[in-house]
Enzyme design. Sequence first.
Site, PDB file in Angstrom:
ATOM      1  N   SER A  91      46.823  64.674  31.412  1.00  0.00           N
ATOM      2  CA  SER A  91      47.642  63.533  31.026  1.00  0.00           C
ATOM      3  C   SER A  91      48.727  63.916  30.022  1.00  0.00           C
ATOM      4  O   SER A  91      49.785  63.285  29.977  1.00  0.00           O
ATOM      5  CB  SER A  91      46.755  62.440  30.421  1.00  0.00           C
ATOM      6  OG  SER A  91      45.869  61.920  31.395  1.00  0.00           O
ATOM      7  N   ARG A 104      53.802  56.634  41.691  1.00  0.00           N
ATOM      8  CA  ARG A 104      52.718  55.690  41.417  1.00  0.00           C
ATOM      9  C   ARG A 104      52.710  54.548  42.426  1.00  0.00           C
ATOM     10  O   ARG A 104      51.647  54.031  42.782  1.00  0.00           O
ATOM     11  CB  ARG A 104      52.866  55.154  39.990  1.00  0.00           C
ATOM     12  CG  ARG A 104      52.458  56.187  38.953  1.00  0.00           C
ATOM     13  CD  ARG A 104      52.919  55.848  37.556  1.00  0.00           C
ATOM     14  NE  ARG A 104      52.503  56.916  36.642  1.00  0.00           N
ATOM     15  CZ  ARG A 104      53.033  57.124  35.444  1.00  0.00           C
ATOM     16  NH1 ARG A 104      54.007  56.343  35.015  1.00  0.00           N
ATOM     17  NH2 ARG A 104      52.598  58.113  34.687  1.00  0.00           N
ATOM     18  N   GLN A 157      26.390  32.366  51.830  1.00  0.00           N
ATOM     19  CA  GLN A 157      27.390  32.246  50.772  1.00  0.00           C
ATOM     20  C   GLN A 157      27.500  33.504  49.922  1.00  0.00           C
ATOM     21  O   GLN A 157      28.599  33.894  49.508  1.00  0.00           O
ATOM     22  CB  GLN A 157      27.068  31.042  49.888  1.00  0.00           C
ATOM     23  CG  GLN A 157      28.188  30.670  48.927  1.00  0.00           C
ATOM     24  CD  GLN A 157      27.839  29.430  48.127  1.00  0.00           C
ATOM     25  OE1 GLN A 157      27.204  29.519  47.078  1.00  0.00           O
ATOM     26  NE2 GLN A 157      28.241  28.268  48.627  1.00  0.00           N
ATOM     27  N   GLN A 193      28.033  47.191  49.577  1.00  0.00           N
ATOM     28  CA  GLN A 193      27.019  46.168  49.325  1.00  0.00           C
ATOM     29  C   GLN A 193      26.868  45.235  50.526  1.00  0.00           C
ATOM     30  O   GLN A 193      25.746  44.838  50.875  1.00  0.00           O
ATOM     31  CB  GLN A 193      27.389  45.359  48.077  1.00  0.00           C
ATOM     32  CG  GLN A 193      26.261  44.526  47.509  1.00  0.00           C
ATOM     33  CD  GLN A 193      25.151  45.393  46.915  1.00  0.00           C
ATOM     34  OE1 GLN A 193      25.355  46.553  46.576  1.00  0.00           O
ATOM     35  NE2 GLN A 193      23.952  44.830  46.810  1.00  0.00           N
ATOM     36  N   GLU A 242      48.479  60.834  39.816  1.00  0.00           N
ATOM     37  CA  GLU A 242      49.780  60.280  39.418  1.00  0.00           C
ATOM     38  C   GLU A 242      49.691  59.511  38.101  1.00  0.00           C
ATOM     39  O   GLU A 242      50.349  58.498  37.896  1.00  0.00           O
ATOM     40  CB  GLU A 242      50.364  59.368  40.502  1.00  0.00           C
ATOM     41  CG  GLU A 242      50.357  59.931  41.901  1.00  0.00           C
ATOM     42  CD  GLU A 242      51.272  61.129  42.097  1.00  0.00           C
ATOM     43  OE1 GLU A 242      51.418  61.916  41.149  1.00  0.00           O
ATOM     44  OE2 GLU A 242      51.814  61.293  43.198  1.00  0.00           O
TER      45      GLU A 242
END
Length: 380
Positions: free
Chosen positions: A133, A243, A279, A336, A363
């Site tokens: 970074s 990006r 649901q 899930q 990026e």
Amino acid sequence: MTVERILPTDEAYELLGLTREIAAGELAPRVARHEAEGLFPRDVLRTVGRAGLFGLPYPEADGGAGQPYEVYLQVLEILAGSWLAVAEAVSVHTLSCYPVWAYGSERQRKSLPDLLGGDLLGAYCLSEPQGGSDAAALTTRARRDGEDWVLSGTKAWITHGGQADFYNVFCRTGGPGPSGISCVLADADTPGILPQAPERTMGLRSSPPAQIVFDGARVPLDRLVGEEGAGFRIAMQALDAGRLGIAACAVGLAQAAVDYAAGYARERTQFGRAIGEFQGVGFLLADMATQVSAARALLLHAARLKDAGRPFSVEAAKAKLFATDAAMRVTTDAIQVLGGAGYVSDHPVERWFREAKVLQIVEGTNQIQRLVISRSLTRG
């Protein structure tokens, strides 16, 4: 699911149609084997490049397709929905062509048709083993020796490392800090450019990054891109657009996960009915779809600012941050929905989950994106 899009021209609609054909005919049938066996898809990338998808946002006069970023990013989204490594390759190559296009000398710019035409593949050498970074702290050095720059140092996490035909090398030609950094364009077959073994990654196994060692590699002085000391500025400008490319890849990956999970929920039955009717599952799918739509809206807003010539770097940071975090959440939730089936490689959602993680890192990590956004708010 085909997302309804409003595009500026009929040509853009045709381009997205072509991209879908390539994704369905060339990418989808091959991705599982290439990812499982770690096979780099160079032949696929040549097909994609020769179809004109490598130079989409660059002017036609330079060998590109002259498409707005809004259209180019939707092409990336479609590609990523079938094969993330291919979409990332297009994004990285587009990024790699920026320095010469924006800052190259007249002589360097004559190579743009070759760079954008599809046969060549580029790489972007900015990160280093001790400086990810903190790009301004890079230590790879280029010293003058007669008519050459002599490059020494190591770059890390290089997409297309060992596969690219040319490298943009960000290196120190002056003192410490950003002002001492320059950009040099190096051919991959230059003696002294030594790609290392590919990294062993959790995802993107068909296109893992690699370190590149520069051991006295000699590059002619006229391969300096822009002025000496302009490299950091070039790198940051390129990353703003890059990006957006990664955000588009994240949206495409997440959309694929939503579509697959929804299809599974329609077909899988428990307690006498499709699980999507419960649901708990239906609301999960609704949240996933909403996250993708929100990410796409942020992405296209930033793209339209760029196309209009307005400042877009903060909006690009927001889009990259939100879209890649959304991709991580959506792919997690897709597993899930599938339950135990989502944890095995018979279904692609486990691969998408592994691939989504890297999008939060490349990026500029999402922590860096938050830094960019927060500074824009607090510095007035």
